[in-house]
Design an enzyme around this catalytic site. Structure first.
Site, PDB file in Angstrom:
ATOM      1  CG  HIS A 280      -1.777   1.236   1.300  1.00 47.41           C
ATOM      2  ND1 HIS A 280      -2.752   1.512   0.362  1.00 47.41           N
ATOM      3  CD2 HIS A 280      -1.787   2.285   2.159  1.00 47.41           C
ATOM      4  CE1 HIS A 280      -3.336   2.665   0.665  1.00 47.41           C
ATOM      5  NE2 HIS A 280      -2.774   3.146   1.750  1.00 47.41           N
ATOM      6  CB  CYS A 281       3.747   2.231   1.889  1.00 50.48           C
ATOM      7  SG  CYS A 281       2.790   2.092   3.411  1.00 50.48           S
TER       8      CYS A 281
END
Length: 448
Positions: A280-281
């Site tokens: 997600h990052c």
């Protein structure tokens, strides 16, 4: 009683509840960030309330069942049995919690702009149930200014004033799914407050459950810290990905080069190339920063170039597969291709932003017949941005491996026996250097 005195009283009451472990922790968003946070605070003798809009998650947790590989069902069953944990989808129950931690997704739009819809809808839900004396902390990764300029005004619609009637802070999640050395409680926590009192309370709260807190001067500094951490990784991964392309043309093994370079005891940190970024990052956060820069009429050429390089890697590895098939007189169209790994990194069951999805989509466009295997993801989940067939993980038998024209290693899970995979496969495309220790059949291996 003056307004200032009321604020002091609210702050003192909450701090006392925190120090005596009587404060109830509410975690909103029970995914790969939220559930480990529940674990950290229950492990520190707090009671916790978990909230999620997905009723299936709530029902599973109520039964004592986990849906995340590195959070054991036995732990959840023990939390529920002790009476110190409950899961709910009822927003009105948020009033029960003294601290509310927002752990919801912050994806990108189709135009690669920040999508704060989950944060905004969560803030609105909290505002409808907010009571004086609560602490609200945003943990979702976002651009500097979100807590103060987006979340605070929505919460203020409750009629309560941040920093006066309730407290507000930002503390970025630093979860590393599947890493046993760094659980949520073992990772230092950066904390920024909307105001000095909010910072003091939030810092005292996290200090009860994590190894170390790092208080900073504002929410904006804490938000920028998270963006810096992931942009640093994205830029360095882009560098080695670009070097991989160059060294491949020069017939130099980029993996051997990195292993040699990292023997330098100072001034170098090893980063590794791959088939594309996942999780997600790292694939998302740099675009939050470049969006903010554009909004302030500043270019971020370095960051944008890194994003271009990293997002181009799936095309590169697919082309390497097509070239390898061509050498054995097979077109991609009609070839049976097995993708090993749907998770974004090894040994986790997290498929978010996995490069596997883009790779499979590109292969499908070329007419390849797709299958996949992942020991942690038995069914290919539907993804918003990819159009893929409904697939389930195939068994890795010698007969199955031999039936594919090519096997591509996208996620290098430790459970895979790479010698067996190479032995029984016709052709192996290795995007992770997973076959480095394979002794036999190396002529079948193509690095990508």
């Amino acid at each position: 009683m003056s307004k200032h005195a009321s604020t002091q009283q609210l702050a003192a009451q909450l701090q006392q509840a925190i120090l005596t472990k009587q404060a109830k922790v509410g975690v909103i968003g029970l995914g790969y960030v939220g559930l480990p946070l529940v674990q950290a605070f229950i492990g520190s003798e707090f009671s916790a309330l978990g909230f999620d809009v997905d009723q299936r998650k709530v029902d599973a947790l109520t039964r004592g069942e986990s849906y995340i590989k590195h959070v054991d069902s036995k732990w959840i069953a023990a939390w529920v049995a002790s009476g110190r944990f409950a899961a709910t989808s009822d927003p009105q129950r948020l009033k029960e919690a003294d601290i509310l931690l927002i752990c919801v997704p912050t994806p990108l739009t189709a135009n690669r702009d920040p999508d704060l819809s989950y944060v905004e809808s969560t803030a609105q839900m909290i505002a409808e149930n907010l009571r004086p004396g609560q602490l609200v902390v945003l943990e979702s990764t976002t651009y500097p200014g979100t807590t103060r300029d987006v979340v605070a005004p929505i919460l203020a619609k409750s009629g309560l004033t941040p920093g006066v009637d309730f407290f507000l802070a930002y503390s970025p999640e630093r979860e590393d799914p599947g890493n046993p050395n760094f659980t949520a409680s073992a990772i230092p926590k950066v904390v920024g407050g909307y105001d000095p009192v909010s910072l003091q309370i939030a810092d005292a709260f996290y200090a009860q459950a994590v190894v170390k807190t790092i208080p900073v001067s504002s929410c904006e500094v804490a938000e920028a810290c998270k963006i810096l951490e992931n942009t640093y990784r994205a830029v360095n991964i882009a560098l080695v990905n670009e070097l991989k392309l160059l060294f491949d043309r020069l017939d130099i093994d980029v993996w051997e080069v990195i292993e040699a370079a990292k023997t330098k005891p100072f001034g170098f940190q090893a980063f590794y190339p791959g088939p594309g970024l996942g999780g997600h990052c790292i694939p998302i956060d740099p675009f939050y920063l470049s969006w903010l820069a554009r909004a302030n009429e500043m270019p971020t050429r370095f960051i944008e170039l890194a994003g271009e390089i990293n997002t181009s890697m799936p095309q590169y590895v697919v082309q390497k597969l097509c070239d390898a098939l061509n050498l054995v007189r097979k077109p991609a169209n009609g070839s049976k291709v097995l993708i090993l790994g749907a998770a974004y990194k090894k040994n986790v069951d997290d498929p978010r932003e996995s490069p596997s999805f883009k790779i499979m989509e590109l292969l499908a466009e070329r007419g390849a017949v797709l299958s996949y295997n992942d020991p942690f993801i038995p069914k290919l989940p539907a993804m918003r941005h990819y159009d893929l067939p409904d697939l389930t993980s195939v068994e890795l038998t010698p007969e199955n491996l031999a039936s594919f024209d090519a096997v591509m290693i996208v996620t290098d899970h430790d459970e895979y026996d790479y010698q067996e995979i190479v032995t029984h496969s016709q052709l192996v495309i290795d995007t992770r250097n997973a076959t480095k220790n394979v002794k036999h059949g190396r002529e079948k291996i193509v690095r990508a």
